[in-house]
Design a protein around this motif. Structure first.
Motif, PDB file in Angstrom:
ATOM      1  N   THR A 100     -22.942  63.304 -17.807  1.00 35.35           N
ATOM      2  CA  THR A 100     -22.816  62.284 -17.735  1.00 35.35           C
ATOM      3  C   THR A 100     -24.182  62.191 -17.010  1.00 35.35           C
ATOM      4  O   THR A 100     -24.062  63.402 -15.902  1.00 35.35           O
ATOM      5  CB  THR A 100     -22.416  61.231 -17.264  1.00 35.35           C
ATOM      6  N   THR A 101     -25.967  61.749 -16.972  1.00 33.56           N
ATOM      7  CA  THR A 101     -26.941  61.301 -15.761  1.00 33.56           C
ATOM      8  C   THR A 101     -26.995  60.179 -15.742  1.00 33.56           C
ATOM      9  O   THR A 101     -27.223  59.073 -16.607  1.00 33.56           O
ATOM     10  CB  THR A 101     -27.779  62.717 -16.534  1.00 33.56           C
ATOM     11  N   ILE A 102     -26.515  59.695 -14.404  1.00 32.26           N
ATOM     12  CA  ILE A 102     -27.504  58.551 -14.547  1.00 32.26           C
ATOM     13  C   ILE A 102     -28.691  58.556 -12.576  1.00 32.26           C
ATOM     14  O   ILE A 102     -28.088  59.130 -11.619  1.00 32.26           O
ATOM     15  CB  ILE A 102     -25.918  57.217 -13.770  1.00 32.26           C
ATOM     16  N   GLU A 103     -29.690  58.313 -13.039  1.00 31.97           N
ATOM     17  CA  GLU A 103     -30.197  57.828 -12.320  1.00 31.97           C
ATOM     18  C   GLU A 103     -30.403  56.672 -11.933  1.00 31.97           C
ATOM     19  O   GLU A 103     -31.254  55.333 -12.822  1.00 31.97           O
ATOM     20  CB  GLU A 103     -32.298  58.709 -13.013  1.00 31.97           C
ATOM     21  N   GLU A 104     -30.719  56.739 -10.384  1.00 31.96           N
ATOM     22  CA  GLU A 104     -31.935  55.190  -9.487  1.00 31.96           C
ATOM     23  C   GLU A 104     -32.102  55.754  -8.671  1.00 31.96           C
ATOM     24  O   GLU A 104     -31.256  56.044  -7.903  1.00 31.96           O
ATOM     25  CB  GLU A 104     -30.115  54.444  -9.349  1.00 31.96           C
ATOM     26  N   GLY A 105     -33.004  54.965  -8.511  1.00 27.27           N
ATOM     27  CA  GLY A 105     -34.298  55.315  -7.625  1.00 27.27           C
ATOM     28  C   GLY A 105     -34.300  56.380  -7.004  1.00 27.27           C
ATOM     29  O   GLY A 105     -34.512  57.767  -8.495  1.00 27.27           O
ATOM     30  N   SER A 106     -33.968  56.853  -5.830  1.00 30.88           N
ATOM     31  CA  SER A 106     -33.899  58.121  -4.972  1.00 30.88           C
ATOM     32  C   SER A 106     -32.770  59.369  -5.914  1.00 30.88           C
ATOM     33  O   SER A 106     -33.106  59.987  -5.016  1.00 30.88           O
ATOM     34  CB  SER A 106     -34.249  58.454  -4.001  1.00 30.88           C
ATOM     35  N   LEU A 107     -31.632  58.666  -6.477  1.00 29.12           N
ATOM     36  CA  LEU A 107     -30.684  58.755  -6.604  1.00 29.12           C
ATOM     37  C   LEU A 107     -30.328  59.433  -7.997  1.00 29.12           C
ATOM     38  O   LEU A 107     -30.697  58.889  -9.013  1.00 29.12           O
ATOM     39  CB  LEU A 107     -28.898  58.439  -6.319  1.00 29.12           C
ATOM     40  N   VAL A 108     -30.245  61.289  -8.439  1.00 37.47           N
ATOM     41  CA  VAL A 108     -29.652  61.088  -9.613  1.00 37.47           C
ATOM     42  C   VAL A 108     -27.537  61.610  -9.987  1.00 37.47           C
ATOM     43  O   VAL A 108     -27.537  62.177  -8.649  1.00 37.47           O
ATOM     44  CB  VAL A 108     -30.250  62.393  -9.908  1.00 37.47           C
ATOM     45  N   THR A 109     -26.870  60.808 -10.247  1.00 35.43           N
ATOM     46  CA  THR A 109     -25.156  61.213 -10.783  1.00 35.43           C
ATOM     47  C   THR A 109     -24.854  62.093 -11.512  1.00 35.43           C
ATOM     48  O   THR A 109     -25.551  61.382 -12.820  1.00 35.43           O
ATOM     49  CB  THR A 109     -24.217  59.963  -9.900  1.00 35.43           C
ATOM     50  N   VAL A 110     -24.500  63.330 -11.174  1.00 33.11           N
ATOM     51  CA  VAL A 110     -24.379  64.033 -13.338  1.00 33.11           C
ATOM     52  C   VAL A 110     -22.579  64.340 -13.277  1.00 33.11           C
ATOM     53  O   VAL A 110     -22.656  64.461 -11.823  1.00 33.11           O
ATOM     54  CB  VAL A 110     -25.374  65.312 -12.617  1.00 33.11           C
ATOM     55  N   THR A 111     -22.076  64.211 -13.851  1.00 30.93           N
ATOM     56  CA  THR A 111     -21.366  64.672 -14.005  1.00 30.93           C
ATOM     57  C   THR A 111     -21.013  65.597 -14.972  1.00 30.93           C
ATOM     58  O   THR A 111     -21.702  65.638 -15.923  1.00 30.93           O
ATOM     59  CB  THR A 111     -19.604  63.877 -14.512  1.00 30.93           C
ATOM     60  N   GLY A 112     -20.100  66.623 -14.947  1.00 29.95           N
ATOM     61  CA  GLY A 112     -19.771  67.857 -16.561  1.00 29.95           C
ATOM     62  C   GLY A 112     -18.341  68.565 -15.663  1.00 29.95           C
ATOM     63  O   GLY A 112     -17.687  68.024 -14.595  1.00 29.95           O
ATOM     64  N   GLU A 113     -18.868  70.033 -16.744  1.00 33.97           N
ATOM     65  CA  GLU A 113     -17.569  70.444 -16.447  1.00 33.97           C
ATOM     66  C   GLU A 113     -18.510  72.384 -15.700  1.00 33.97           C
ATOM     67  O   GLU A 113     -20.027  72.168 -16.022  1.00 33.97           O
ATOM     68  CB  GLU A 113     -17.300  71.570 -17.014  1.00 33.97           C
ATOM     69  N   ILE A 114     -18.189  73.315 -14.607  1.00 33.19           N
ATOM     70  CA  ILE A 114     -18.515  74.154 -14.552  1.00 33.19           C
ATOM     71  C   ILE A 114     -17.776  75.663 -14.383  1.00 33.19           C
ATOM     72  O   ILE A 114     -16.349  75.193 -14.316  1.00 33.19           O
ATOM     73  CB  ILE A 114     -19.909  74.015 -12.931  1.00 33.19           C
ATOM     74  N   THR A 115     -18.115  76.566 -14.322  1.00 36.31           N
ATOM     75  CA  THR A 115     -17.072  77.899 -14.886  1.00 36.31           C
ATOM     76  C   THR A 115     -18.136  78.821 -13.937  1.00 36.31           C
ATOM     77  O   THR A 115     -18.770  79.469 -13.507  1.00 36.31           O
ATOM     78  CB  THR A 115     -17.463  78.572 -15.885  1.00 36.31           C
ATOM     79  N   LEU A 116     -17.448  79.468 -13.106  1.00 35.88           N
ATOM     80  CA  LEU A 116     -17.731  80.208 -12.601  1.00 35.88           C
ATOM     81  C   LEU A 116     -17.163  81.883 -12.624  1.00 35.88           C
ATOM     82  O   LEU A 116     -15.808  81.871 -12.223  1.00 35.88           O
ATOM     83  CB  LEU A 116     -17.302  80.011 -10.925  1.00 35.88           C
ATOM     84  N   LYS A 117     -17.687  82.807 -11.989  1.00 35.07           N
ATOM     85  CA  LYS A 117     -16.616  84.504 -12.568  1.00 35.07           C
ATOM     86  C   LYS A 117     -16.403  84.661 -11.047  1.00 35.07           C
ATOM     87  O   LYS A 117     -17.475  84.694  -9.868  1.00 35.07           O
ATOM     88  CB  LYS A 117     -17.990  85.214 -12.674  1.00 35.07           C
ATOM     89  N   ALA A 118     -15.530  84.847 -10.228  1.00 33.17           N
ATOM     90  CA  ALA A 118     -15.346  85.531  -9.013  1.00 33.17           C
ATOM     91  C   ALA A 118     -15.463  86.573  -9.053  1.00 33.17           C
ATOM     92  O   ALA A 118     -15.479  87.211  -9.827  1.00 33.17           O
ATOM     93  CB  ALA A 118     -13.702  84.860  -8.417  1.00 33.17           C
ATOM     94  N   SER A 119     -15.882  86.871  -8.173  1.00 32.33           N
ATOM     95  CA  SER A 119     -16.151  88.386  -6.753  1.00 32.33           C
ATOM     96  C   SER A 119     -14.820  89.442  -7.795  1.00 32.33           C
ATOM     97  O   SER A 119     -14.954  90.171  -8.249  1.00 32.33           O
ATOM     98  CB  SER A 119     -16.318  88.588  -5.817  1.00 32.33           C
ATOM     99  N   ASN A 120     -13.285  89.449  -8.085  1.00 30.33           N
ATOM    100  CA  ASN A 120     -12.813  90.199  -8.872  1.00 30.33           C
ATOM    101  C   ASN A 120     -12.687  89.840 -10.559  1.00 30.33           C
ATOM    102  O   ASN A 120     -11.428  90.580 -11.225  1.00 30.33           O
ATOM    103  CB  ASN A 120     -11.217  89.345  -8.349  1.00 30.33           C
ATOM    104  N   GLY A 121     -13.744  88.859 -10.622  1.00 29.55           N
ATOM    105  CA  GLY A 121     -13.451  89.238 -12.173  1.00 29.55           C
ATOM    106  C   GLY A 121     -13.406  87.909 -12.951  1.00 29.55           C
ATOM    107  O   GLY A 121     -12.528  87.771 -13.900  1.00 29.55           O
ATOM    108  N   SER A 122     -11.995  87.317 -12.237  1.00 27.61           N
ATOM    109  CA  SER A 122     -11.343  86.236 -12.969  1.00 27.61           C
ATOM    110  C   SER A 122     -12.457  84.825 -13.057  1.00 27.61           C
ATOM    111  O   SER A 122     -13.656  84.921 -12.102  1.00 27.61           O
ATOM    112  CB  SER A 122     -10.127  85.714 -11.895  1.00 27.61           C
ATOM    113  N   TYR A 123     -12.285  84.229 -13.922  1.00 31.39           N
ATOM    114  CA  TYR A 123     -13.118  83.069 -13.811  1.00 31.39           C
ATOM    115  C   TYR A 123     -12.105  81.363 -13.482  1.00 31.39           C
ATOM    116  O   TYR A 123     -10.844  81.314 -13.997  1.00 31.39           O
ATOM    117  CB  TYR A 123     -13.404  82.304 -15.605  1.00 31.39           C
ATOM    118  N   HIS A 124     -13.262  80.357 -12.836  1.00 27.34           N
ATOM    119  CA  HIS A 124     -12.519  79.007 -12.039  1.00 27.34           C
ATOM    120  C   HIS A 124     -13.506  78.138 -13.588  1.00 27.34           C
ATOM    121  O   HIS A 124     -14.940  78.364 -13.217  1.00 27.34           O
ATOM    122  CB  HIS A 124     -12.469  79.126 -10.633  1.00 27.34           C
TER     123      HIS A 124
END
Length: 154
Positions: A100-124
């Motif tokens: 979801t993306t919602i824009e109102e004036g100078s603000l933008v709100t975004v929701t979603g999912e993110i996956t990051l790879k850790a330095s040990n190789g695992s994913y979060h």
């Protein structure tokens, strides 16, 4: 004197105080074009650089004193702190989706999912809700609510 300046197929009307546009006028035109662009569009364009691991181009979309607040975790103030954060936590470019993306004036709100790879190789995997505040077409502040997802392989 009003003149029309052609740039990449776009015409911008402007007032010139000389015989031809110089670099400072070209910079002003670029700023005016970016300011007219919706903040949500600017954010999504900037995030394309993050997806490609091109963090310096992303940082070009931020104000020099950009402030990022990760609620309950940390506060980053200034581009250098954000750059250091990206270097530490984005071992590989993050994989994220926008729900979801919602824009109102100078603000933008975004929701979603993110996956990051850790330095040990695992994913979060995380759910996020980001509130971005813009000043003159640049990212001035982020307030991020990030919650790690439970793994199902217990």
């Amino acid at each position: 004197m009003n003149n029309c300046y052609q740039n990449q197929g776009e015409s911008l009307e402007m007032e010139l105080y000389g015989s031809s546009p110089d670099s400072s006028i070209n910079e002003l035109i670029q700023i005016k074009k970016e300011t007219k662009m919706k903040n949500a569009t600017i954010l999504h364009k900037a995030n394309e650089f993050v997806k490609k691991g091109n963090y310096e181009d992303f940082l070009g979309y931020c104000t020099p004193v950009t402030k990022w607040v990760f609620v309950g975790e940390r506060i980053l103030e200034g581009k250098d702190k954000v750059r250091a954060y990206m270097k530490e936590f984005y071992v590989e470019p993050p994989v994220f989706s926008v729900e979801t993306t919602i824009e109102e004036g100078s603000l933008v709100t975004v929701t979603g999912e993110i996956t990051l790879k850790a330095s040990n190789g695992s994913y979060h995997h995380y759910d996020y809700c980001d509130i971005w505040r813009f000043e003159n077409g640049k990212i001035a502040e982020l307030k991020a609510f990030v919650i790690e997802k439970e793994t199902l392989d217990k």
